[in-house]
Design a protein around this motif. Structure first.
Motif, short mmCIF file in Angstrom:
data_model
loop_
_atom_site.label_atom_id
_atom_site.label_comp_id
_atom_site.label_asym_id
_atom_site.label_seq_id
_atom_site.Cartn_x
_atom_site.Cartn_y
_atom_site.Cartn_z
N ARG A 2 1.09 -1.74 -0.05
CA ARG A 2 0.27 -0.54 0.12
C ARG A 2 0.50 0.95 -0.03
O ARG A 2 1.76 0.50 0.79
CB ARG A 2 -0.94 0.08 0.82
CG ARG A 2 -1.92 -0.89 1.20
CD ARG A 2 -2.70 -1.14 2.01
NE ARG A 2 -3.71 -0.09 1.79
CZ ARG A 2 -4.85 0.56 1.15
NH1 ARG A 2 -5.41 -0.72 0.45
NH2 ARG A 2 -5.34 1.04 1.60
N THR A 4 0.86 5.38 0.41
CA THR A 4 0.42 6.23 0.90
C THR A 4 0.16 7.75 0.48
O THR A 4 1.79 8.39 0.06
CB THR A 4 0.47 7.53 2.19
OG1 THR A 4 0.61 6.07 2.69
CG2 THR A 4 -0.28 8.27 2.94
N CYS A 5 -0.54 8.29 -1.34
CA CYS A 5 -0.60 8.99 -2.02
C CYS A 5 -0.78 10.35 -0.84
O CYS A 5 -1.63 11.05 -0.05
CB CYS A 5 -1.73 9.45 -3.16
SG CYS A 5 -1.69 11.00 -3.71
N PRO A 6 -0.19 11.35 -1.58
CA PRO A 6 0.43 12.26 -0.67
C PRO A 6 -1.22 14.06 -0.85
O PRO A 6 -1.89 14.18 0.47
CB PRO A 6 1.41 13.17 -1.05
CG PRO A 6 1.89 12.81 -1.57
CD PRO A 6 1.34 11.25 -2.09
N CYS A 8 -4.06 11.92 -1.87
CA CYS A 8 -5.13 11.10 -2.36
C CYS A 8 -5.68 10.42 -0.78
O CYS A 8 -6.10 9.93 -0.16
CB CYS A 8 -5.55 10.20 -3.23
SG CYS A 8 -5.95 10.92 -4.41
N GLY A 9 -4.42 10.04 -0.50
CA GLY A 9 -4.03 9.19 1.00
C GLY A 9 -3.74 7.41 0.77
O GLY A 9 -3.52 7.60 -0.45
N GLU A 10 -3.87 6.92 1.28
CA GLU A 10 -3.52 5.48 1.67
C GLU A 10 -4.51 5.19 0.67
O GLU A 10 -5.40 4.86 0.23
CB GLU A 10 -3.46 4.60 2.81
CG GLU A 10 -3.50 3.93 3.18
CD GLU A 10 -2.86 1.93 4.22
OE1 GLU A 10 -2.78 1.42 3.60
OE2 GLU A 10 -2.56 3.25 5.52
N ARG A 11 -3.24 4.15 -0.86
CA ARG A 11 -4.24 3.18 -1.56
C ARG A 11 -3.84 1.80 -1.83
O ARG A 11 -2.38 1.62 -1.67
CB ARG A 11 -4.11 4.44 -3.00
CG ARG A 11 -4.99 5.66 -3.13
CD ARG A 11 -6.64 5.23 -2.48
NE ARG A 11 -7.27 6.45 -3.04
CZ ARG A 11 -7.69 7.16 -1.36
NH1 ARG A 11 -7.34 6.75 -0.85
NH2 ARG A 11 -7.85 8.04 -2.30
N HIS A 57 0.25 7.69 -10.07
CA HIS A 57 -0.88 7.42 -9.13
C HIS A 57 -1.88 7.80 -10.40
O HIS A 57 -3.02 8.65 -10.32
CB HIS A 57 -1.60 8.92 -7.63
CG HIS A 57 -2.71 8.31 -7.24
ND1 HIS A 57 -2.87 8.59 -6.45
CD2 HIS A 57 -3.31 7.29 -7.47
CE1 HIS A 57 -4.53 7.65 -5.93
NE2 HIS A 57 -4.59 6.23 -6.33
#
Length: 92
Positions: A2, A4-6, A8-11, A57
């Motif tokens: 996983r 963590t996009c700065p 969008c958050g965790e993906r 992303h």
């Protein structure tokens, strides 16, 4: 894995497109010879340990991020927007 996009958050990792080494991948000059272009297109290192990679992303906001991670343990040390690093801002 996983990420963590700065923005969008965790993906899930499947939302991201891996582009390779964020430091070493340098495009040859337009007039570089065929051997330089062949190496650029086809040859990549496959290090064990800490790497700094460029990801997009793709399945989300489209941001380009630099991920510092350990390829042996799969631990993510940091993720930062590539634009912020290019502008000289601190990595978080």
């Amino acid at each position: 894995m996983r990420l963590t996009c700065p923005i969008c958050g965790e993906r899930d990792r499947r939302e991201f497109y891996y582009m390779g080494d964020a430091v070493a991948l340098r495009r040859p000059a337009p007039d570089a010879g065929a051997e330089a272009w062949d190496d650029y297109v086809h040859l990549r290192d496959n290090p064990a340990g800490q790497t700094r990679d460029l990801w997009q992303h793709e399945g989300g906001c489209g941001a380009w991020v630099v991920v510092t991670r350990n390829t042996v343990t799969h631990e993510i040390q940091s993720i930062a927007l590539a634009l912020e690093l290019a502008e000289g801002r601190d990595e978080s």
